[in-house]
Design a protein around this motif. Structure first.
Motif, PDB file in Angstrom:
ATOM      1  N   LYS A 157      -5.940  10.755   6.263  1.00 42.14           N
ATOM      2  CA  LYS A 157      -7.139  11.475   5.641  1.00 42.14           C
ATOM      3  C   LYS A 157      -7.692  12.120   6.890  1.00 42.14           C
ATOM      4  O   LYS A 157      -8.042  11.505   7.922  1.00 42.14           O
ATOM      5  N   VAL A 158      -8.024  13.469   7.034  1.00 44.37           N
ATOM      6  CA  VAL A 158      -8.452  14.125   7.866  1.00 44.37           C
ATOM      7  C   VAL A 158      -9.985  13.860   8.502  1.00 44.37           C
ATOM      8  O   VAL A 158     -10.725  13.368   7.293  1.00 44.37           O
ATOM      9  N   TYR A 159     -10.271  13.615   9.511  1.00 46.67           N
ATOM     10  CA  TYR A 159     -11.434  13.101   9.596  1.00 46.67           C
ATOM     11  C   TYR A 159     -12.487  14.733   9.805  1.00 46.67           C
ATOM     12  O   TYR A 159     -12.047  15.595  10.140  1.00 46.67           O
ATOM     13  N   MET A 160     -13.794  14.386   9.481  1.00 48.36           N
ATOM     14  CA  MET A 160     -14.741  15.881   9.647  1.00 48.36           C
ATOM     15  C   MET A 160     -15.314  15.494  10.941  1.00 48.36           C
ATOM     16  O   MET A 160     -16.270  14.186  11.206  1.00 48.36           O
ATOM     17  N   GLU A 161     -15.690  16.526  11.770  1.00 45.01           N
ATOM     18  CA  GLU A 161     -16.545  16.231  12.997  1.00 45.01           C
ATOM     19  C   GLU A 161     -17.955  16.878  12.875  1.00 45.01           C
ATOM     20  O   GLU A 161     -18.632  16.738  13.700  1.00 45.01           O
ATOM     21  N   GLY A 162     -18.174  17.462  11.635  1.00 41.68           N
ATOM     22  CA  GLY A 162     -19.430  18.352  11.211  1.00 41.68           C
ATOM     23  C   GLY A 162     -19.496  18.342   9.701  1.00 41.68           C
ATOM     24  O   GLY A 162     -18.465  18.227   9.267  1.00 41.68           O
ATOM     25  N   LYS A 163     -20.454  18.601   9.348  1.00 40.46           N
ATOM     26  CA  LYS A 163     -20.520  18.981   7.719  1.00 40.46           C
ATOM     27  C   LYS A 163     -19.597  20.096   7.113  1.00 40.46           C
ATOM     28  O   LYS A 163     -19.135  20.067   5.871  1.00 40.46           O
ATOM     29  N   GLY A 164     -19.497  20.882   8.100  1.00 40.09           N
ATOM     30  CA  GLY A 164     -18.651  22.009   7.834  1.00 40.09           C
ATOM     31  C   GLY A 164     -17.496  22.240   8.682  1.00 40.09           C
ATOM     32  O   GLY A 164     -17.005  23.280   9.122  1.00 40.09           O
ATOM     33  N   ARG A 165     -16.974  21.097   9.316  1.00 41.94           N
ATOM     34  CA  ARG A 165     -16.152  21.294  10.654  1.00 41.94           C
ATOM     35  C   ARG A 165     -14.992  20.323  10.288  1.00 41.94           C
ATOM     36  O   ARG A 165     -15.709  18.905  10.610  1.00 41.94           O
ATOM     37  N   ILE A 166     -13.642  20.390  10.076  1.00 40.09           N
ATOM     38  CA  ILE A 166     -12.564  19.459  10.111  1.00 40.09           C
ATOM     39  C   ILE A 166     -12.346  19.141  11.540  1.00 40.09           C
ATOM     40  O   ILE A 166     -12.373  19.967  12.437  1.00 40.09           O
ATOM     41  N   SER A 167     -12.167  17.974  11.758  1.00 40.81           N
ATOM     42  CA  SER A 167     -11.964  17.321  13.216  1.00 40.81           C
ATOM     43  C   SER A 167     -10.519  17.779  13.546  1.00 40.81           C
ATOM     44  O   SER A 167      -9.458  17.487  13.018  1.00 40.81           O
ATOM     45  N   THR A 168     -10.475  18.580  14.909  1.00 41.49           N
ATOM     46  CA  THR A 168      -9.327  18.994  15.150  1.00 41.49           C
ATOM     47  C   THR A 168      -9.068  18.657  16.784  1.00 41.49           C
ATOM     48  O   THR A 168     -10.229  18.292  17.553  1.00 41.49           O
ATOM     49  N   SER A 169      -7.755  18.581  17.230  1.00 39.41           N
ATOM     50  CA  SER A 169      -7.821  18.392  18.807  1.00 39.41           C
ATOM     51  C   SER A 169      -6.374  19.379  19.278  1.00 39.41           C
ATOM     52  O   SER A 169      -5.459  19.779  18.551  1.00 39.41           O
ATOM     53  N   PRO A 170      -6.379  19.538  20.644  1.00 45.39           N
ATOM     54  CA  PRO A 170      -5.533  20.330  20.941  1.00 45.39           C
ATOM     55  C   PRO A 170      -3.832  19.776  20.773  1.00 45.39           C
ATOM     56  O   PRO A 170      -3.790  18.434  20.524  1.00 45.39           O
ATOM     57  N   ASN A 171      -3.036  20.539  20.422  1.00 47.33           N
ATOM     58  CA  ASN A 171      -1.568  20.155  20.002  1.00 47.33           C
ATOM     59  C   ASN A 171      -0.779  19.398  20.861  1.00 47.33           C
ATOM     60  O   ASN A 171       0.400  19.574  20.762  1.00 47.33           O
ATOM     61  N   GLY A 172      -1.064  19.286  21.883  1.00 50.11           N
ATOM     62  CA  GLY A 172      -0.318  18.522  22.907  1.00 50.11           C
ATOM     63  C   GLY A 172       0.178  19.473  24.032  1.00 50.11           C
ATOM     64  O   GLY A 172      -0.110  20.843  24.049  1.00 50.11           O
ATOM     65  N   ASN A 173       0.615  19.041  25.017  1.00 47.51           N
ATOM     66  CA  ASN A 173       0.731  19.783  26.494  1.00 47.51           C
ATOM     67  C   ASN A 173       2.120  20.586  26.396  1.00 47.51           C
ATOM     68  O   ASN A 173       2.321  21.456  27.230  1.00 47.51           O
ATOM     69  N   ALA A 174       2.803  20.676  24.963  1.00 49.04           N
ATOM     70  CA  ALA A 174       4.041  21.569  24.935  1.00 49.04           C
ATOM     71  C   ALA A 174       3.463  22.823  23.978  1.00 49.04           C
ATOM     72  O   ALA A 174       4.533  23.737  24.086  1.00 49.04           O
ATOM     73  N   GLY A 175       2.447  22.775  24.001  1.00 51.57           N
ATOM     74  CA  GLY A 175       1.651  23.737  23.002  1.00 51.57           C
ATOM     75  C   GLY A 175       1.650  25.299  23.800  1.00 51.57           C
ATOM     76  O   GLY A 175       1.420  26.318  23.279  1.00 51.57           O
ATOM     77  N   TRP A 176       1.724  25.014  25.317  1.00 46.21           N
ATOM     78  CA  TRP A 176       1.514  26.425  25.991  1.00 46.21           C
ATOM     79  C   TRP A 176       2.287  27.517  25.889  1.00 46.21           C
ATOM     80  O   TRP A 176       1.488  28.564  25.579  1.00 46.21           O
ATOM     81  N   TYR A 177       3.459  27.294  25.624  1.00 41.95           N
ATOM     82  CA  TYR A 177       4.376  28.716  25.738  1.00 41.95           C
ATOM     83  C   TYR A 177       4.156  29.327  24.508  1.00 41.95           C
ATOM     84  O   TYR A 177       4.017  30.467  24.410  1.00 41.95           O
ATOM     85  N   ALA A 178       4.113  28.354  23.361  1.00 43.98           N
ATOM     86  CA  ALA A 178       3.897  29.342  21.976  1.00 43.98           C
ATOM     87  C   ALA A 178       2.798  29.725  21.891  1.00 43.98           C
ATOM     88  O   ALA A 178       2.477  30.951  21.510  1.00 43.98           O
ATOM     89  N   SER A 179       1.361  29.377  22.505  1.00 44.08           N
ATOM     90  CA  SER A 179       0.296  29.579  22.361  1.00 44.08           C
ATOM     91  C   SER A 179       0.286  31.140  23.414  1.00 44.08           C
ATOM     92  O   SER A 179      -0.587  31.970  23.214  1.00 44.08           O
ATOM     93  N   MET A 180       0.924  31.045  24.622  1.00 45.62           N
ATOM     94  CA  MET A 180       0.766  32.418  25.430  1.00 45.62           C
ATOM     95  C   MET A 180       1.577  33.466  24.728  1.00 45.62           C
ATOM     96  O   MET A 180       1.223  34.747  24.833  1.00 45.62           O
ATOM     97  N   LEU A 181       2.691  33.087  23.853  1.00 45.74           N
ATOM     98  CA  LEU A 181       3.203  34.247  23.201  1.00 45.74           C
ATOM     99  C   LEU A 181       2.291  34.742  22.173  1.00 45.74           C
ATOM    100  O   LEU A 181       2.224  35.979  21.982  1.00 45.74           O
ATOM    101  N   LYS A 182       1.537  33.838  21.309  1.00 50.66           N
ATOM    102  CA  LYS A 182       0.636  34.157  20.549  1.00 50.66           C
ATOM    103  C   LYS A 182      -0.503  35.261  21.056  1.00 50.66           C
ATOM    104  O   LYS A 182      -1.095  36.105  20.372  1.00 50.66           O
TER     105      LYS A 182
END
Ligand code: UTP
Length: 409
Positions: A190-215
């Motif tokens: 069950k996804v956590y909420m970090e605020g009443k209008g905000r789903i809790s998220t975190s960075p998607n790991g240290n391999a996310g860098w190349y795809a994020s650069m392309l994006k």
């Protein structure tokens, strides 16, 4: 996406609680939440049932490292090619600074942490001073520094570095980009909420860098500038040598898709990931996956065969990365402390791990490649990670190592 569509998407994934406080939100908050629901991949939360289960691995074999004595013997050859490659503008550097640094426990990004004793010495400052050493060795040729932040620390990171004039690095040689986020959940997915209008998220790991650069459209910059090699490195190793000419030269000369800095392990069961081959391709075996047989195995010189731990400093051939960019990397489930809204809508910062985050790891990126050169560096000179406030891999231990290397703090 409209409200009805958002509701249906949440129902499909059993996450209806996300809308619990919807009626209390302002119009803008409502829109932001709907947009977040639209952008969130709730399917990953399914994976939390695999927490702690070992991921199926292939057949491991040792992968010999290029050792310090060979590197010293071939120093001039490596250095020359490395400097030429840097001077030709073919090397970029990517600072991975998107992590949350939860173990260190500072509210600010890890790079803003001040390890100084008699003066300010911020982690970012140490990193940039180290990069400037390389620039000096390469006759003043600046290396384009890409800095990966996350939605959580981007603005503060940028303003901090601006405020400090990038610690002497030219502004036009610094580019920021944000990494993607993944939802964080309790142990039942069950996804956590970090605020009443905000789903809790975190960075998607240290391999996310190349795809994020392309994006972020940065491939255009890479191609325009003729960058062929990218040295990626962690923010928290304050002795990190970045794109140093010998490492660059050795990787280029060996003709591999990637070079990986490694240190000799200080015990067969030391808690570091070890470079190896897995089903004939480069890979990293975690310390807890090493069998007694692997720990006892010897190479032709009688040294332990699984003897070199990775320190999160890799030089990737950019073209090789681009070729594998379409492949989906596996998702790792990590247990972490995740701030959340309780039943009564109060924000709780847990003392103990309370759920799962989902990350892609750089080790899986390496496994996609055909070849990798493990390149040995001397631990005391190049490896001072800061993970914790005290004890192992801490501010304290890093300060000691800085002292050993003549760095004034
Ligand atoms: P760690 O795995 O040590 O994670 O990151 P962390 O977030 O810094 O610290 P903890 O585990 O919460 O205490 C190693 C390197 O990878 C980067 C970090 O910034 C650090 O440089 N990283 C990690 C990212 O850039 N993004 C991520 O999603 C995770």
């Amino acid at each position: 996406m409209n409200f009805q569509e958002a509701k249906e998407k949440l129902e499909k994934f059993g996450q209806e609680h996300v809308l619990k406080y919807y009626d209390e939100l302002t119009e803008t908050e409502k829109q932001d939440l709907i947009q977040q629901i639209d952008e969130t991949d709730f399917a990953v939360l399914e994976n939390c049932k695999n927490l702690g289960k070992s991921e199926g691995r292939g057949k491991f074999e040792p992968l010999a490292a290029m050792q310090v004595d060979e590197i010293e013997k071939r120093h001039d050859e490596f250095f020359k090619v490395g400097v030429e490659t840097i001077k030709a503008g073919k090397v970029g550097a990517v600072l991975l600074a998107g992590g949350m640094g939860t173990r260190l426990g500072s509210d600010n990004p890890k790079g803003m942490y001040d390890i100084g004793l008699t003066k300010h010495v911020y982690i970012f400052q140490r990193i940039i001073e180290n990069l400037l050493d390389t620039v000096k060795q390469a006759g003043g040729a600046y290396i384009h520094l890409f800095i990966m932040t996350s939605e959580k620390n981007n603005d503060i990171t940028i303003s901090f570095l601006k405020e400090h004039n990038y610690f002497g690095y030219p502004e036009d040689k610094v580019t920021f980009f944000k990494q993607d986020m993944a939802p964080a959940s309790d142990y039942n997915g069950k996804v956590y909420m970090e605020g009443k209008g905000r789903i809790s998220t975190s960075p998607n790991g240290n391999a996310g860098w190349y795809a994020s650069m392309l994006k972020a459209g940065l491939r255009d910059v890479i191609l325009k500038e003729g960058i062929e090699w990218m040295d990626i490195f962690a923010v928290d190793n304050v002795l990190q040598r970045i794109a140093d000419p010998c490492f660059v030269g050795a990787t280029v000369i060996e003709g591999v898709a990637c070079g990986a800095k490694v240190v000799r392990k200080n015990a067969p069961n030391e808690g570091v990931g070890v470079m190896c081959l897995e089903d004939g391709k480069p890979s990293i075996v975690e310390y807890y996956e090493l069998t007694q047989e692997m720990m006892d195995a010897k190479d032709e010189n009688g040294d332990p065969a699984y003897n070199y731990g990775v320190i999160l400093n890799y030089l990737f051939n950019e073209k090789a990365l681009f070729d594998i960019a379409k492949n989906t990397l596996p998702l790792h489930i990590v247990e972490k402390k995740i701030p959340y809204l309780d039943e009564n809508g109060n924000l709780i910062k847990p003392e103990k791990p309370n759920g799962c985050k989902f990350e892609q790891l750089v080790l899986d990126m390496i496994h996609e490649l055909d070849s990798c050169l493990p390149y040995e560096v001397v631990r005391e000179h190049e490896f001072a990670p800061i993970k914790n406030p005290t004890g192992k891999d801490s501010v304290e231990s890093a300060r000691e190592l800085c002292k050993l290397n003549g760095i004034e703090l």
